[in-house]
Design a protein around this motif. Structure first.
Motif, short mmCIF file in Angstrom:
data_model
loop_
_atom_site.label_atom_id
_atom_site.label_comp_id
_atom_site.label_asym_id
_atom_site.label_seq_id
_atom_site.Cartn_x
_atom_site.Cartn_y
_atom_site.Cartn_z
N MET A 131 0.99 -1.23 -0.10
CA MET A 131 0.08 -0.22 0.01
C MET A 131 0.90 1.38 -0.02
N LYS A 132 1.65 1.48 0.75
CA LYS A 132 2.57 2.45 1.06
C LYS A 132 3.54 2.64 -0.28
N SER A 133 3.96 1.50 -0.83
CA SER A 133 4.62 1.50 -2.02
C SER A 133 4.03 2.07 -3.12
N SER A 134 2.82 1.69 -3.26
CA SER A 134 1.97 2.20 -4.35
C SER A 134 1.37 3.43 -4.16
N LEU A 135 1.39 3.99 -3.13
CA LEU A 135 1.19 5.49 -2.97
C LEU A 135 2.37 6.43 -3.18
N LEU A 136 3.42 5.90 -2.94
CA LEU A 136 4.90 6.61 -3.15
C LEU A 136 4.93 6.48 -4.75
N ASN A 137 4.89 5.25 -5.26
CA ASN A 137 4.85 5.06 -6.58
C ASN A 137 4.16 6.13 -7.45
N THR A 138 3.06 6.22 -6.92
CA THR A 138 2.12 7.23 -7.71
C THR A 138 2.21 8.68 -7.42
N LEU B 43 5.43 9.61 -7.38
CA LEU B 43 6.84 9.61 -8.03
C LEU B 43 6.51 9.47 -9.74
N THR B 44 5.53 8.94 -10.06
CA THR B 44 5.40 8.38 -11.65
C THR B 44 4.91 9.79 -12.21
N SER B 45 5.49 9.94 -13.30
CA SER B 45 5.07 11.26 -14.12
C SER B 45 5.12 10.74 -15.77
N LYS B 46 4.00 11.12 -16.32
CA LYS B 46 4.21 10.90 -17.85
C LYS B 46 4.99 12.31 -18.56
N ALA B 47 5.22 13.26 -17.76
CA ALA B 47 5.56 14.45 -18.35
C ALA B 47 7.04 14.28 -18.94
N GLY B 48 7.28 14.86 -20.24
CA GLY B 48 8.64 14.67 -20.45
C GLY B 48 9.68 15.84 -20.25
N VAL B 49 10.47 15.91 -20.97
CA VAL B 49 11.55 16.99 -20.75
C VAL B 49 11.30 18.32 -20.44
N ALA B 50 9.92 18.61 -20.90
CA ALA B 50 9.55 19.96 -20.54
C ALA B 50 9.48 20.48 -19.08
N MET C 84 14.93 12.65 -10.51
CA MET C 84 15.25 11.85 -9.40
C MET C 84 13.89 11.04 -8.99
N ASP C 85 12.82 11.44 -9.50
CA ASP C 85 11.51 10.97 -9.22
C ASP C 85 11.35 9.76 -10.06
N LYS C 86 11.90 9.96 -11.30
CA LYS C 86 11.90 8.66 -12.37
C LYS C 86 12.62 7.71 -11.98
N VAL C 87 13.84 8.11 -11.53
CA VAL C 87 14.90 7.04 -11.17
C VAL C 87 14.14 6.06 -9.99
N LEU C 88 13.53 6.86 -8.89
CA LEU C 88 13.15 6.39 -7.68
C LEU C 88 11.96 5.28 -8.13
N SER C 89 10.93 5.86 -9.07
CA SER C 89 9.70 5.02 -9.51
C SER C 89 10.44 3.84 -10.17
N GLU C 90 11.33 3.93 -10.95
CA GLU C 90 11.66 2.78 -11.46
C GLU C 90 12.29 1.57 -10.66
N LYS C 91 13.11 2.18 -9.69
CA LYS C 91 13.66 1.35 -8.29
C LYS C 91 12.33 0.57 -7.82
N LEU C 92 11.42 1.39 -7.46
CA LEU C 92 10.22 0.85 -6.71
C LEU C 92 9.50 -0.35 -7.55
N GLY C 93 9.58 -0.27 -9.14
CA GLY C 93 9.15 -1.32 -9.96
C GLY C 93 7.57 -1.05 -10.06
#
Length: 148
Positions: free
Chosen positions: A1-8, A10-17, A139-148
């Protein structure tokens, strides 16, 4: 539960902008926070900021100076890194909202008269970051990928 909230968070579909928005807004916020907390860049430091806030009836001035300066300084640094972008952006947006209504609103829109246009611009930019997240280069992208 905590992991999915954190992943939410951290996850972003925004690009380089997001990076293009995050870095300058984060640097500006961090610089303003440094003025309030440390007296850097010609600021008044914590004691001076606390006294100024108290003089406007924003009490307790010392605590409010720590909160405002901390949200700007640490939130700004977090935005530059793209680390916990959404929470940092929300804290900064709320700080700008408080600044608008407690300091600037009675002076009208334009900043040259002490108005709220600058704080409003920062608030809108940070709200955009809160909505879209840190983006591809964060860093959010890096962390979200590590959380899987």
């Amino acid at each position: 539960m905590k992991s999915s909230l954190l992943n939410t968070v951290l996850t972003s579909k925004a690009g380089v902008a997001a990076l293009v928005l995050r870095v300058p807004v984060g640097l500006i916020l961090a610089a303003h926070g440094a003025q309030k907390l440390f007296g850097w860049f010609g600021g008044n430091g914590l004691a001076g900021t606390a006294q100024w806030l108290s003089s406007m009836g924003i009490e307790p001035g010392y605590l409010m100076a720590i909160l405002a300066g901390g949200a700007e300084f640490f939130g700004g640094l977090a935005l530059v890194l793209g680390m916990l972008t959404r929470p940092a952006a929300l804290a900064a947006a709320f700080t700008m909202l408080v600044a608008i209504f407690s300091v600037h609103i009675s002076n009208g829109l334009f900043a040259d008269n002490g108005g709220y246009e600058y704080a409003l611009t920062l608030m809108v930019a940070t709200l955009a970051l809160a909505i879209q997240g840190g983006g591809t280069l964060s860093m959010d992208k890096v962390l979200s990928e590590k959380l899987g």
